[in-house]
Design an enzyme around this catalytic site. Structure first.
Site, PDB file in Angstrom:
ATOM      1  N   LYS A 167       0.191 -31.275  19.136  1.00  0.00           N
ATOM      2  CA  LYS A 167       1.221 -31.965  19.323  1.00  0.00           C
ATOM      3  C   LYS A 167       1.060 -32.556  20.932  1.00  0.00           C
ATOM      4  O   LYS A 167       1.633 -33.529  21.115  1.00  0.00           O
ATOM      5  CB  LYS A 167       2.671 -31.373  19.119  1.00  0.00           C
ATOM      6  CG  LYS A 167       2.760 -31.101  17.650  1.00  0.00           C
ATOM      7  CD  LYS A 167       4.214 -30.539  17.159  1.00  0.00           C
ATOM      8  CE  LYS A 167       4.542 -30.127  15.923  1.00  0.00           C
ATOM      9  NZ  LYS A 167       5.656 -29.801  15.523  1.00  0.00           N
TER      10      LYS A 167
ATOM     11  N   ASP B 180      10.497 -34.529  15.058  1.00  0.00           N
ATOM     12  CA  ASP B 180      11.378 -33.067  15.025  1.00  0.00           C
ATOM     13  C   ASP B 180      12.611 -33.018  15.442  1.00  0.00           C
ATOM     14  O   ASP B 180      13.427 -32.272  14.943  1.00  0.00           O
ATOM     15  CB  ASP B 180      10.370 -32.066  15.913  1.00  0.00           C
ATOM     16  CG  ASP B 180       8.711 -31.750  15.198  1.00  0.00           C
ATOM     17  OD1 ASP B 180       8.947 -31.755  13.997  1.00  0.00           O
ATOM     18  OD2 ASP B 180       7.804 -31.528  16.007  1.00  0.00           O
TER      19      ASP B 180
ATOM     20  N   TYR C 177       9.929 -21.942   7.676  1.00  0.00           N
ATOM     21  CA  TYR C 177      10.065 -22.304   6.282  1.00  0.00           C
ATOM     22  C   TYR C 177       9.273 -21.791   5.406  1.00  0.00           C
ATOM     23  O   TYR C 177       9.023 -22.119   4.222  1.00  0.00           O
ATOM     24  CB  TYR C 177      10.260 -23.896   6.138  1.00  0.00           C
ATOM     25  CG  TYR C 177       8.923 -24.575   6.621  1.00  0.00           C
ATOM     26  CD1 TYR C 177       8.652 -24.764   8.197  1.00  0.00           C
ATOM     27  CD2 TYR C 177       7.796 -24.982   5.875  1.00  0.00           C
ATOM     28  CE1 TYR C 177       7.540 -25.409   8.645  1.00  0.00           C
ATOM     29  CE2 TYR C 177       6.670 -25.639   6.194  1.00  0.00           C
ATOM     30  CZ  TYR C 177       6.630 -25.878   7.659  1.00  0.00           C
ATOM     31  OH  TYR C 177       5.409 -26.593   8.163  1.00  0.00           O
TER      32      TYR C 177
HETATM   33  P1  NAD Z   1       5.572 -22.345  19.878  1.00  0.00           P
HETATM   34  O1  NAD Z   1       4.287 -21.066  20.052  1.00  0.00           O
HETATM   35  O2  NAD Z   1       5.344 -23.541  20.666  1.00  0.00           O
HETATM   36  O3  NAD Z   1       6.755 -21.467  20.400  1.00  0.00           O
HETATM   37  C1  NAD Z   1       7.331 -20.194  20.092  1.00  0.00           C
HETATM   38  C2  NAD Z   1       8.223 -19.661  21.141  1.00  0.00           C
HETATM   39  O4  NAD Z   1       8.743 -18.384  20.615  1.00  0.00           O
HETATM   40  C3  NAD Z   1       7.494 -19.259  22.304  1.00  0.00           C
HETATM   41  O5  NAD Z   1       7.928 -19.654  23.605  1.00  0.00           O
HETATM   42  C4  NAD Z   1       7.127 -17.674  22.092  1.00  0.00           C
HETATM   43  O6  NAD Z   1       7.434 -17.168  23.676  1.00  0.00           O
HETATM   44  C5  NAD Z   1       8.657 -17.469  21.339  1.00  0.00           C
HETATM   45  N1  NAD Z   1       8.923 -16.127  20.747  1.00  0.00           N
HETATM   46  C6  NAD Z   1       7.832 -15.661  20.087  1.00  0.00           C
HETATM   47  N2  NAD Z   1       8.188 -14.422  19.701  1.00  0.00           N
HETATM   48  C7  NAD Z   1       9.403 -14.158  20.043  1.00  0.00           C
HETATM   49  C8  NAD Z   1      10.468 -13.370  20.019  1.00  0.00           C
HETATM   50  N3  NAD Z   1      10.144 -12.174  19.296  1.00  0.00           N
HETATM   51  N4  NAD Z   1      11.533 -13.486  20.487  1.00  0.00           N
HETATM   52  C9  NAD Z   1      11.940 -14.598  21.117  1.00  0.00           C
HETATM   53  N5  NAD Z   1      10.986 -15.457  21.485  1.00  0.00           N
HETATM   54  C10 NAD Z   1       9.731 -15.388  20.857  1.00  0.00           C
HETATM   55  O7  NAD Z   1       5.657 -22.429  18.358  1.00  0.00           O
HETATM   56  P2  NAD Z   1       6.504 -23.566  17.611  1.00  0.00           P
HETATM   57  O8  NAD Z   1       5.597 -24.667  17.454  1.00  0.00           O
HETATM   58  O9  NAD Z   1       7.711 -23.902  18.471  1.00  0.00           O
HETATM   59  O10 NAD Z   1       6.954 -23.028  16.273  1.00  0.00           O
HETATM   60  C11 NAD Z   1       7.830 -21.986  16.086  1.00  0.00           C
HETATM   61  C12 NAD Z   1       8.177 -22.021  14.417  1.00  0.00           C
HETATM   62  O11 NAD Z   1       8.581 -23.215  14.043  1.00  0.00           O
HETATM   63  C13 NAD Z   1       6.643 -21.582  13.606  1.00  0.00           C
HETATM   64  O12 NAD Z   1       7.060 -20.592  12.662  1.00  0.00           O
HETATM   65  C14 NAD Z   1       6.731 -23.135  12.723  1.00  0.00           C
HETATM   66  O13 NAD Z   1       5.969 -22.992  11.578  1.00  0.00           O
HETATM   67  C15 NAD Z   1       8.144 -23.567  12.992  1.00  0.00           C
HETATM   68  N6  NAD Z   1       8.363 -25.158  12.970  1.00  0.00           N
HETATM   69  C16 NAD Z   1       9.193 -25.468  11.996  1.00  0.00           C
HETATM   70  C17 NAD Z   1       9.474 -26.829  11.864  1.00  0.00           C
HETATM   71  C18 NAD Z   1      10.043 -27.253  10.704  1.00  0.00           C
HETATM   72  O14 NAD Z   1      10.336 -28.731  10.389  1.00  0.00           O
HETATM   73  N7  NAD Z   1      10.946 -26.565  10.042  1.00  0.00           N
HETATM   74  C19 NAD Z   1       8.693 -27.644  12.610  1.00  0.00           C
HETATM   75  C20 NAD Z   1       8.075 -27.227  13.865  1.00  0.00           C
HETATM   76  C21 NAD Z   1       7.700 -25.976  13.791  1.00  0.00           C
END
Ligand code: NAD
Length: 313
Positions: free
Chosen positions: A74, A123, A251
């Site tokens: 992204k 998003d 999801y």
């Molecule tokens: P990312 O790696 O950019 O961010 C994740 C964040 O969570 C990081 O800052 C990390 O430090 C933090 N983190 C991890 N474990 C943690 C914990 N136990 N407690 C607190 N913070 C914690 O990842 P992302 O791209 O933001 O994706 C995160 C989730 O969102 C994934 O599961 C992804 O599939 C989902 N997602 C869903 C949609 C949707 O349309 N529903 C869209 C985008 C991402």
């Protein structure tokens, strides 16, 4: 005259099993559109995340008319684009690329192709729409956001745009929460909702989340915790009470441990499928200029998720 056909690609790692192709193609079929959606999987193509920009340009040259972009591309895809919408620039992340072949504006790569690639971000518009559709009337006085990465940034922006009063951000890496809070302060300066004092943002430490819940209306999980391979809940969910609403962006599965705990506690719940569908609907609309039927797409998504063995809330 023949209607224009749409060829859409999904750039990302490990996207072979994505539900997006079926979701988009069925909605397009309902509109009578000629629309094909293909995955452009980094692993299958032997490419690295930094190749995403060039891959986007190559796709445009090969006739793709639009792209979705997912983890881990992204940010890296931006290098290959001609322009960004204001929100994509502010978030520093693109999940949708609109390819305009009629625009004769500046190009890159010297390919001779007259395509202009513009990065967008659905998003945040998707989460906002999901919140309004899936949790109508949810109180937004004080909202806790756990996870300050890519999804967390989009959710935060969406919550502020939806009029959140106070947004408290926590992350396992405290610096990330602090950086997001600082960035959002800039967004707040240009947010009309902030004029009456709404839109305050602060970073809080993760350990405080259960106690902070006492004064919060709702909480959003934007960490990967709860998804396949990452079991558990991102915070101690025993502090949830029936007056809280809970949103999860995860999801796969739809019914995460947090979603289960929230339902058991009597909370209103927004599972991650709502955001997944709404961002897809927003992208579909950008690609085609047609209005997506979100209820139809949600029903289809639930059907696909159930077939894929995903638990449905
Ligand atoms: P990312 O790696 O950019 O961010 C994740 C964040 O969570 C990081 O800052 C990390 O430090 C933090 N983190 C991890 N474990 C943690 C914990 N136990 N407690 C607190 N913070 C914690 O990842 P992302 O791209 O933001 O994706 C995160 C989730 O969102 C994934 O599961 C992804 O599939 C989902 N997602 C869903 C949609 C949707 O349309 N529903 C869209 C985008 C991402």
């Amino acid at each position: 005259m023949t209607a224009p056909s749409h060829l859409i690609g999904l750039i990302g790692a490990n996207v072979a099993g994505s539900l997006s192709p079926l979701l988009h193609e069925r909605e397009a079929a309902a509109h009578g559109l000629r629309y094909a959606y293909r995955t452009l999987d980094l692993d299958a193509l032997g490419l690295a995340p930094d190749d995403a920009g060039q891959l986007a340009r190559d796709a445009a040259r090969l006739g793709y008319t639009g792209l979705n972009v997912t983890h881990p591309c992204k940010q890296s895809v931006i290098a290959g684009l001609d322009g960004l919408s204001d929100d994509a620039r502010e978030l520093g992340a693109v999940n949708t690329v609109v390819i305009d072949t009629h625009d004769r504006g500046p190009r890159r790569g010297g390919s001779g192709a007259a395509a202009r690639l513009t990065g967008r971000n659905t998003d945040h518009t998707g989460f906002r729409a999901a919140l309004l559709e899936g949790l109508p009337g949810a109180a937004l006085g004080t909202v806790l956001l756990v996870g300050a990465g890519g999804a967390g940034s989009a959710v935060a922006r969406a919550l502020l745009d939806a009029g959140a009063g106070t947004l408290l951000v926590a992350d396992a890496e405290p610096a990330r929460a602090e950086q997001l809070a600082a960035r959002l302060a800039g967004h707040r300066a240009g947010n009309p909702a902030a004029a009456d004092g709404a839109g305050r943002v602060a970073a809080v430490v993760l350990d405080e989340v259960p106690t902070r819940l006492a004064g919060a209306d709702g909480v959003v999980n934007a960490t990967p915790i709860g998804m396949v391979g990452h079991p558990g809940t991102p915070f101690d969910a025993s502090a949830l009470t029936p007056r809280h609403w809970v949103a999860d962006v995860v999801y796969r599965p739809l019914e995460t441990q947090l979603v289960k705990a929230a339902l058991a506690a009597g909370c209103r719940v927004l599972d991650g499928g709502w955001m997944a569908v709404a961002q897809a609907a927003d992208s579909f609309e950008l690609f085609t200029g047609r209005r997506a039927d979100r209820a139809r797409m949600r029903a289809h998504f639930l059907e696909l998720a159930a077939r894929a063995g995903t638990e449905v809330s």
